[in-house]
Design an enzyme around this catalytic site. Structure first.
Site, PDB file in Angstrom:
ATOM      1  CG  ASP A  45      48.599  -7.696 -30.888  1.00 22.49           C
ATOM      2  OD1 ASP A  45      47.805  -6.947 -31.486  1.00 22.49           O
ATOM      3  OD2 ASP A  45      49.024  -7.460 -29.743  1.00 22.49           O
ATOM      4  N   GLY A 129      51.919   3.952 -23.630  1.00 27.72           N
ATOM      5  CA  GLY A 129      51.970   5.387 -23.810  1.00 27.72           C
ATOM      6  C   GLY A 129      53.343   5.963 -24.075  1.00 27.72           C
ATOM      7  CG  ASN A 167      55.992   3.130 -30.332  1.00 31.52           C
ATOM      8  OD1 ASN A 167      56.988   2.803 -29.695  1.00 31.52           O
ATOM      9  ND2 ASN A 167      54.770   2.837 -29.930  1.00 31.52           N
ATOM     10  CB  ALA A 168      60.833   0.410 -32.481  1.00 31.91           C
ATOM     11  CB  ILE A 169      55.555  -1.787 -31.132  1.00 33.91           C
ATOM     12  CG1 ILE A 169      54.391  -0.890 -31.579  1.00 33.91           C
ATOM     13  CG2 ILE A 169      56.240  -1.189 -29.913  1.00 33.91           C
ATOM     14  CD1 ILE A 169      53.260  -0.863 -30.571  1.00 33.91           C
ATOM     15  CG  ASP A 170      52.225  -3.146 -33.681  1.00 36.00           C
ATOM     16  OD1 ASP A 170      52.424  -3.865 -32.682  1.00 36.00           O
ATOM     17  OD2 ASP A 170      51.277  -2.364 -33.771  1.00 36.00           O
ATOM     18  CB  SER A 187      52.198   1.685 -32.605  1.00 36.66           C
ATOM     19  OG  SER A 187      51.128   1.975 -31.739  1.00 36.66           O
ATOM     20  CG  PHE A 188      48.932   5.693 -31.820  1.00 33.21           C
ATOM     21  CD1 PHE A 188      47.869   6.535 -31.540  1.00 33.21           C
ATOM     22  CD2 PHE A 188      48.685   4.325 -31.850  1.00 33.21           C
ATOM     23  CE1 PHE A 188      46.591   6.042 -31.302  1.00 33.21           C
ATOM     24  CE2 PHE A 188      47.414   3.817 -31.604  1.00 33.21           C
ATOM     25  CZ  PHE A 188      46.375   4.685 -31.337  1.00 33.21           C
ATOM     26  CD1 TRP A 189      54.209   6.581 -30.759  1.00 37.52           C
ATOM     27  CD2 TRP A 189      55.259   8.479 -30.265  1.00 37.52           C
ATOM     28  NE1 TRP A 189      54.302   6.651 -29.392  1.00 37.52           N
ATOM     29  CE2 TRP A 189      54.949   7.801 -29.047  1.00 37.52           C
ATOM     30  CE3 TRP A 189      55.936   9.703 -30.201  1.00 37.52           C
ATOM     31  CZ2 TRP A 189      55.281   8.313 -27.801  1.00 37.52           C
ATOM     32  CZ3 TRP A 189      56.278  10.207 -28.950  1.00 37.52           C
ATOM     33  CH2 TRP A 189      55.944   9.520 -27.761  1.00 37.52           C
ATOM     34  CD  GLU A 224      48.063   0.123 -32.808  1.00 36.42           C
ATOM     35  OE1 GLU A 224      49.018   0.621 -32.174  1.00 36.42           O
ATOM     36  OE2 GLU A 224      47.038  -0.305 -32.260  1.00 36.42           O
TER      37      GLU A 224
END
Length: 334
Positions: A45, A129, A167-170, A187-189, A224
């Site tokens: 990343d 996950g 989803n709070a990433i990236d 990311s996903f979700w 994502e």
């Protein structure tokens, strides 16, 4: 930290619906390199800042839970080809993160953005996950650990997704034509989201519901790592699709759409909205170079990680020139 210590940490490969969270290096990987990079290029990343006028290049990347409490890693280069390990952002995570995200190990997927002489480092804290995740912020006056005044200052939480549909990433940061900062993430979700930020603090401007800007429209919504690049009257939304973090079995790939407005709609080259599963391919697996993704762009350089069959499936940094054909980005393996 010395390269030997990084190599001793080992290679961790994992996958989860919360996104990719691997880092470290493999001793066997040190024996060779591809893509014309040498030294310690074992990043996941990567957030790239290419050197200007002979200045140093930097890559900040996902941490290793066995090194420096899993904090974001730093690598430095004088020319973008020979890379050395330059340490970690901190030796210990901010204490509040451990309470906000129980069980958090390494910190993931940094983003670097400069505004008015300040560097803003956005990073993710999560667990596999789950979407009990946080994007947090730190600031500094320089990226170089060797510079006077170098110190990353914790600025706390930007957004949390605990109990939310996203989803709070990236994180990926962009300024619009009015100079207003925005943060894409997800990311996903429920796919890729967008929220407004505010300078100079770099935190959220308000508590408005995030705007959804990309969605695969098919479970498990494998999209994502958004990165938005303004260019020639458009905003280009780069995303990573499919599955990361499975070594040579990874199916990660990079795609793009564009919009005249930062909030969308983002449309691919065939006229399909990214909200409806669209995306023009930019880079995918080719021969021994597997699963490119986790991308960022600096200048004309596309940075990403991939899994290298020549290095027994170890992840590593990829840097390719980003070219433009008829208003669309194109990248090809060497």
């Amino acid at each position: 930290m010395a390269l030997a210590a990084v190599l001793a940490a080992g290679l961790a490969l994992a996958v989860g619906l919360s996104g990719c969270a691997t880092a470290g290096t493999d001793a066997a990987a040190a024996q060779g390199s591809t893509n014309e990079l040498t030294g310690d290029f074992f990043t996941h990343d990567p957030a790239l800042v290419a050197g200007e006028e002979g200045g140093p290049w930097f890559v900040y990347s996902t941490g290793n839970g066995q090194t420096a409490d899993g904090n974001i890693q730093i690598r430095r280069s004088g020319d973008g080809r020979e890379w050395t390990y330059a340490g970690e952002v901190w030796q210990e995570k901010p204490e509040w993160l451990k309470k906000a995200v129980p069980g958090v190990d390494n910190l993931w997927a940094p983003e670097l953005y400069q505004h008015n002489g300040t560097w803003y480092l956005y990073y993710s804290a999560s667990t596999f996950g789950k979407n009990n995740s946080v994007i947090a912020l730190a600031t500094n006056t320089t990226l170089d650990p060797e510079e006077p005044g170098y110190q990353w200052v914790d600025k706390g939480e930007v957004i949390s997704s605990a109990g939310q549909h996203f989803n709070a990433i990236d994180a990926g940061i962009v300024e619009d034509d009015n100079g207003t900062p925005w943060m894409a993430f997800g990311s996903f979700w429920t796919g890729i989201q967008l929220v407004e930020l505010k300078w100079p603090g770099g935190l959220r401007a308000n508590t408005a519901e995030p705007v959804r800007i990309a969605d695969r429209k098919s479970p498990p919504n494998a999209i994502e790592a958004p990165y938005i690049l303004p260019r020639d009257g458009y905003y280009y939304l780069f995303v990573s699709r499919d599955f990361c973090c499975q070594g040579l079995e990874s199916t990660y790939n990079i795609a793009v759409g564009r919009s005249e407005e930062v909030t969308g709609p983002y449309i691919d080259q065939d006229g399909v909205a990214l909200l409806n599963g669209g995306g023009t391919p930019v880079l995918a697996t080719a021969d021994e170079k597997v699963g490119p993704g986790g991308q960022s762009v600096s200048g004309d350089t596309l940075a990403f990680h991939f899994y290298d069959a020549k290095l027994d499936g170890a992840f590593r940094l990829g840097l390719l020139e980003l070219q433009w054909v008829d208003g669309w980005p194109v990248a090809g393996w060497d």
